[in-house]
Design a protein around this motif. Structure first.
Motif, mmCIF file in Angstrom:
data_model
loop_
_atom_site.group_PDB
_atom_site.id
_atom_site.type_symbol
_atom_site.label_atom_id
_atom_site.label_comp_id
_atom_site.label_asym_id
_atom_site.label_seq_id
_atom_site.Cartn_x
_atom_site.Cartn_y
_atom_site.Cartn_z
ATOM 1 N N GLY A 145 0.491 -178.635 49.600
ATOM 2 C CA GLY A 145 -0.832 -179.031 49.120
ATOM 3 C C GLY A 145 -0.770 -180.001 47.957
ATOM 4 O O GLY A 145 -1.524 -179.885 46.992
ATOM 5 N N LEU A 146 0.147 -180.974 48.023
ATOM 6 C CA LEU A 146 0.307 -181.930 46.930
ATOM 7 C C LEU A 146 -0.973 -182.735 46.722
ATOM 8 O O LEU A 146 -1.558 -183.250 47.675
ATOM 9 C CB LEU A 146 1.464 -182.887 47.224
ATOM 10 C CG LEU A 146 2.864 -182.258 47.313
ATOM 11 C CD1 LEU A 146 3.874 -183.286 47.808
ATOM 12 C CD2 LEU A 146 3.295 -181.706 45.969
ATOM 13 N N SER A 147 -1.392 -182.850 45.482
ATOM 14 C CA SER A 147 -2.578 -183.640 45.172
ATOM 15 C C SER A 147 -2.222 -185.130 45.161
ATOM 16 O O SER A 147 -1.045 -185.506 45.181
ATOM 17 C CB SER A 147 -3.140 -183.249 43.807
ATOM 18 O OG SER A 147 -2.241 -183.613 42.771
ATOM 19 N N ARG A 148 -3.244 -185.969 45.102
ATOM 20 C CA ARG A 148 -3.020 -187.420 45.057
ATOM 21 C C ARG A 148 -2.221 -187.782 43.809
ATOM 22 O O ARG A 148 -1.284 -188.595 43.863
ATOM 23 C CB ARG A 148 -4.380 -188.127 45.056
ATOM 24 C CG ARG A 148 -4.310 -189.663 45.069
ATOM 25 C CD ARG A 148 -3.931 -190.178 46.431
ATOM 26 N NE ARG A 148 -4.029 -191.614 46.523
ATOM 27 C CZ ARG A 148 -5.118 -192.275 46.910
ATOM 28 N NH1 ARG A 148 -6.209 -191.616 47.246
ATOM 29 N NH2 ARG A 148 -5.115 -193.590 46.997
ATOM 30 N N ALA A 149 -2.545 -187.160 42.676
ATOM 31 C CA ALA A 149 -1.836 -187.450 41.423
ATOM 32 C C ALA A 149 -0.374 -187.032 41.525
ATOM 33 O O ALA A 149 0.520 -187.737 41.017
ATOM 34 C CB ALA A 149 -2.524 -186.729 40.262
ATOM 35 N N GLN A 150 -0.101 -185.919 42.169
ATOM 36 C CA GLN A 150 1.278 -185.465 42.319
ATOM 37 C C GLN A 150 2.068 -186.408 43.213
ATOM 38 O O GLN A 150 3.240 -186.685 42.952
ATOM 39 C CB GLN A 150 1.297 -184.044 42.895
ATOM 40 C CG GLN A 150 0.835 -182.975 41.923
ATOM 41 C CD GLN A 150 0.676 -181.615 42.573
ATOM 42 O OE1 GLN A 150 0.165 -181.501 43.681
ATOM 43 N NE2 GLN A 150 1.116 -180.573 41.889
ATOM 44 N N ARG A 151 1.416 -186.922 44.245
ATOM 45 C CA ARG A 151 2.095 -187.869 45.129
ATOM 46 C C ARG A 151 2.422 -189.176 44.397
ATOM 47 O O ARG A 151 3.488 -189.760 44.591
ATOM 48 C CB ARG A 151 1.221 -188.157 46.357
ATOM 49 C CG ARG A 151 1.152 -186.984 47.329
ATOM 50 C CD ARG A 151 0.111 -187.225 48.421
ATOM 51 N NE ARG A 151 0.158 -186.180 49.419
ATOM 52 C CZ ARG A 151 0.829 -186.248 50.572
ATOM 53 N NH1 ARG A 151 1.492 -187.345 50.874
ATOM 54 N NH2 ARG A 151 0.841 -185.245 51.416
ATOM 55 N N VAL A 152 1.511 -189.614 43.565
ATOM 56 C CA VAL A 152 1.753 -190.823 42.770
ATOM 57 C C VAL A 152 2.962 -190.606 41.855
ATOM 58 O O VAL A 152 3.840 -191.474 41.740
ATOM 59 C CB VAL A 152 0.509 -191.182 41.932
ATOM 60 C CG1 VAL A 152 0.842 -192.252 40.888
ATOM 61 C CG2 VAL A 152 -0.623 -191.672 42.833
#
Length: 255
Positions: free
Chosen positions: A108-115
């Motif tokens: 469930g990685l968030s967009r910020a975590q992916r960045v």
């Protein structure tokens, strides 16, 4: 006499007639009130569930909302949030629970975590072509190269343990010096995590091919670096003196 009989008949008819029904509005008022209350309660539950999903801001949280309220007021918002986070709103078929993609999705990685992970991979020498939180071909290739260098199954999809390891390596990696191209090769060799026996193997193979390291002690000193650079030059590679994952495979094939 006729007047008295007529009066008696009229009274009897009135007594035998069924009672008048109450007005429809009065008859259904209780049902109307109950239905309105239930509707308000359902709306409030819908709203609270979506707010909870927003606060968590993960794919699994938004999917949980959609499962509970498939026709909820915030259905469109939840579907757009899932798409923004890189998930499939309506998967055609459930992914196998043991597949690499399913394992990554379960994080469930968030967009910020992916960045952040894209930035860390680029820092480690595995460019993702940008840090926008959208994991396309460039990011998958970067993950695959990092996995290969770290001797884990190269799937292009991360696990929870790999996310932590990438973060640790990026935090420990020295800041690149502009114009110092050799720094990337040093880092790439370090990320291989070669054991002492593997270093000895490299030294023995180089010596077998005619690039004498003057010993196989597992320590890459001046002689080993020179032998590596000579072998790289003859192989048409940049003579850095530091070995990469691809070069290690080539060395094993040649010897």
């Amino acid at each position: 006499m006729r007047t008295i009989a007529l009066s008696l008949l009229t009274g009897a008819a009135l007594t035998m007639a069924p009672p008048l029904a109450p007005p429809a509005a009065a008859q259904n008022i209780e049902d109307i009130i109950t239905g309105a209350a239930q509707s308000l309660i359902a709306q409030e539950l819908d709203k609270n569930a979506y707010i909870a999903a927003q606060n968590t801001n993960t794919i699994s949280a938004y999917r949980d909302y959609l499962e509970r309220f498939p026709n909820g007021v915030y259905r469109g918002n939840a579907e757009r949030a899932i798409a923004r986070l890189g998930g499939n709103v309506k998967p055609t078929e459930p992914a196998p629970t043991d597949s690499a993609a399913a394992v990554e999705a379960s994080l469930g990685l968030s967009r910020a975590q992916r960045v952040k992970i894209q930035q860390q991979l680029t820092t480690l020498g595995y460019p993702t072509g940008g840090a926008d939180g959208l994991w396309g071909r460039n990011t998958r290739n970067a993950i695959t190269k990092w996995q290969t260098a770290n001797k884990v199954t190269a799937t292009g999809y991360v696990t929870g343990q790999q996310v932590r390891l990438i973060g640790q390596q990026a935090g420990a990696a020295p800041a690149p010096v502009p114009g110092d191209e050799g720094a990337d090769y040093q880092l790439e060799e370090r990320l291989l995590g070669l054991t002492t026996s593997e270093r000895r193997e490299v030294q023995r193979r180089l010596t077998t091919l005619g690039y004498n390291t003057f010993g196989a002690d597992g320590v890459f000193g001046r002689n080993t670096r020179r032998a590596l650079a000579d072998w790289q030059r003859d192989a048409g590679e940049r003579p850095t003196g530091y070995i990469t994952a691809d070069q290690l495979r080539a060395l094993r094939q040649q010897s």
